[in-house]
Scaffold this active site. Structure first.
Site, mmCIF file in Angstrom:
data_model
loop_
_atom_site.group_PDB
_atom_site.id
_atom_site.type_symbol
_atom_site.label_atom_id
_atom_site.label_comp_id
_atom_site.label_asym_id
_atom_site.label_seq_id
_atom_site.Cartn_x
_atom_site.Cartn_y
_atom_site.Cartn_z
ATOM 1 C CB SER A 9 -0.916 0.010 1.220
ATOM 2 O OG SER A 9 -1.549 1.269 1.292
ATOM 3 C CG HIS A 34 -3.941 -1.545 -1.687
ATOM 4 N ND1 HIS A 34 -5.068 -2.270 -2.037
ATOM 5 C CD2 HIS A 34 -4.333 -0.726 -0.685
ATOM 6 C CE1 HIS A 34 -6.087 -1.894 -1.272
ATOM 7 N NE2 HIS A 34 -5.666 -0.953 -0.442
ATOM 8 C CG ASP A 36 -5.202 2.578 0.688
ATOM 9 O OD1 ASP A 36 -6.164 1.798 0.568
ATOM 10 O OD2 ASP A 36 -4.091 2.222 1.120
ATOM 11 C CG MET A 38 -8.263 7.449 2.358
ATOM 12 S SD MET A 38 -7.355 7.503 3.900
ATOM 13 C CE MET A 38 -6.580 5.892 3.884
ATOM 14 C CG HIS A 67 -9.351 0.438 -0.676
ATOM 15 N ND1 HIS A 67 -8.786 0.193 0.562
ATOM 16 C CD2 HIS A 67 -10.692 0.476 -0.463
ATOM 17 C CE1 HIS A 67 -9.737 0.101 1.471
ATOM 18 N NE2 HIS A 67 -10.906 0.275 0.880
ATOM 19 C CG MET A 69 -11.343 3.669 1.974
ATOM 20 S SD MET A 69 -9.774 3.580 2.863
ATOM 21 C CE MET A 69 -8.655 3.531 1.491
ATOM 22 C CG MET A 138 -11.902 -2.311 5.014
ATOM 23 S SD MET A 138 -10.390 -1.918 4.107
ATOM 24 C CE MET A 138 -9.398 -1.140 5.365
ATOM 25 N N GLY A 143 -9.104 4.347 6.807
ATOM 26 C CA GLY A 143 -8.771 5.762 6.983
ATOM 27 C C GLY A 143 -7.308 6.011 7.293
ATOM 28 C CG PHE A 144 -6.024 6.963 10.029
ATOM 29 C CD1 PHE A 144 -5.470 8.225 9.812
ATOM 30 C CD2 PHE A 144 -7.337 6.875 10.448
ATOM 31 C CE1 PHE A 144 -6.227 9.373 10.013
ATOM 32 C CE2 PHE A 144 -8.102 8.017 10.658
ATOM 33 C CZ PHE A 144 -7.545 9.274 10.436
ATOM 34 N N GLY A 145 -3.158 4.193 7.859
ATOM 35 C CA GLY A 145 -2.233 3.073 7.881
ATOM 36 C C GLY A 145 -1.725 2.887 9.312
ATOM 37 N N GLY A 146 -1.018 1.802 9.526
ATOM 38 C CA GLY A 146 -0.339 1.588 10.799
ATOM 39 C C GLY A 146 -1.215 1.226 11.983
ATOM 40 C CG ASP A 176 -6.518 -2.618 2.922
ATOM 41 O OD1 ASP A 176 -5.389 -2.396 3.392
ATOM 42 O OD2 ASP A 176 -7.162 -1.794 2.240
ATOM 43 N N GLY A 177 -5.138 -4.104 6.075
ATOM 44 C CA GLY A 177 -4.966 -3.425 7.355
ATOM 45 C C GLY A 177 -4.237 -4.278 8.378
ATOM 46 N N GLY A 178 -3.111 -3.771 8.843
ATOM 47 C CA GLY A 178 -2.379 -4.458 9.909
ATOM 48 C C GLY A 178 -1.789 -5.803 9.522
ATOM 49 N N GLY A 198 1.008 -2.019 4.125
ATOM 50 C CA GLY A 198 1.574 -0.679 4.006
ATOM 51 C C GLY A 198 2.773 -0.510 4.898
ATOM 52 C CB SER A 199 3.034 0.210 8.543
ATOM 53 O OG SER A 199 1.918 1.040 8.498
HETATM 54 C C1 DX5 Z 1 -6.483 1.762 5.394
HETATM 55 C C2 DX5 Z 1 -6.003 1.418 3.989
HETATM 56 C C3 DX5 Z 1 -4.929 0.423 3.960
HETATM 57 C C4 DX5 Z 1 -3.653 0.865 4.631
HETATM 58 C C5 DX5 Z 1 -2.983 -0.348 5.198
HETATM 59 O O1 DX5 Z 1 -7.606 2.544 5.338
HETATM 60 O O2 DX5 Z 1 -7.083 0.908 3.236
HETATM 61 O O3 DX5 Z 1 -4.646 -0.006 2.628
HETATM 62 O O4 DX5 Z 1 -2.771 1.535 3.767
HETATM 63 O O5 DX5 Z 1 -1.909 0.061 5.941
HETATM 64 P P1 DX5 Z 1 -1.210 -0.865 7.033
HETATM 65 O O6 DX5 Z 1 -0.702 -2.073 6.300
HETATM 66 O O7 DX5 Z 1 -0.136 0.015 7.570
HETATM 67 O O8 DX5 Z 1 -2.252 -1.230 8.031
HETATM 68 ZN ZN ZN Z 2 -6.626 -0.062 1.247
#
Ligand code: DX5
Ligand code: ZN
Length: 215
Positions: A9, A34, A36, A38, A67, A69, A138, A143-146, A176-178, A198-199
């Site tokens: 991501s 990927h 994102d 928003m 993706h 959002m 999800m 809304g946020f990475g990490g 998607d996420g964590g 992502g992170s």
């Molecule tokens: C969150 C995004 C994800 C995000 C994942 O709203 O849809 O794609 O970038 O980031 P990590 O892998 O850091 O959770």
């Molecule tokens: Zn995403």
């Protein structure tokens, strides 16, 4: 065990060095990008939009998994097709006429994805599953990475996998996420086909090794 598709991501990338980050993904074992998008309405955060995706698409040598959002995602289907999106995912929670939107995405030659928030039960997709190429599950609130991975995701993946098998559908399951190398194998065992990270990738000392470790 088959290898999952890995989709780094870009949200977690260094935007001041985007060309370098894209090159890293091109040269790595990753399969997709990927992206994102928003809007600050459907989710509290604002990320990036069309001009940035256009710039990414000029350097990316792998499919673009976009993706959305955003509210009323149906308004932008054509725009994202023109930008080179290969997979276009809209949120179930943001789509009043989901079936129509899925047809519009496919009519533009893209794969049609539907994302589900952590609180949305997979059963809501029962009547559209045959029209969905990919479900983006999800595993954090969008809304946020990490953020930390929500463990109930394993149960939801198993439920969705069962529904796909019962219907004989060819829908792929994306998480998607964590996502990290600590939960990747368990997710694939539960039925995941695509892992977004992502992170875990971009904040790693060695991003290419991090990508490899997810395979
Ligand atoms: C969150 C995004 C994800 C995000 C994942 O709203 O849809 O794609 O970038 O980031 P990590 O892998 O850091 O959770
Ligand atoms: Zn995403």
């Amino acid at each position: 065990m088959s290898h999952p598709i890995i989709a780094p991501s870009i949200l977690a990338a260094d935007f001041a060095n985007l060309e370098k980050e894209i090159k890293m993904v091109n040269e790595s074992d990753a399969d997709w990008f990927h992206l994102d998008v928003m809007d600050g309405v459907f989710v509290p955060n604002i990320s990036f939009g069309m001009p940035v995706i256009e710039a990414i698409s000029r350097h990316a040598k792998k499919p673009l998994d976009v993706h959305l959002m955003i509210v009323q995602p149906e308004r932008y289907v054509k725009d994202f097709a023109l930008l080179g999106a290969d997979v276009l995912t809209v949120h179930y929670e943001a789509s009043t006429h989901l079936h129509r939107t899925l047809q519009a995405i496919k009519a533009e030659g893209m794969k049609a994805g539907v994302a589900l928030n952590p609180h949305t039960n997979v059963s809501v997709l029962k009547d559209t599953l045959q029209d969905i190429d990919l479900v983006c599950m999800m595993s954090v609130n969008p809304g946020f990475g990490g953020q930390s991975f929500i463990k109930n995701t394993y149960t939801k993946v198993k439920e969705l996998k069962k529904m796909i098998e019962e219907q004989g559908a060819s829908t792929q399951i994306e998480i998607d996420g964590g996502v990290t190398n600590k939960n990747a194998a368990q997710l694939v065992d539960a039925g995941a086909d695509v892992l977004v990270a992502g992170s875990f990738v971009f904040k790693a000392d060695d991003p290419k090794a991090a990508i490899k470790s997810l395979k």
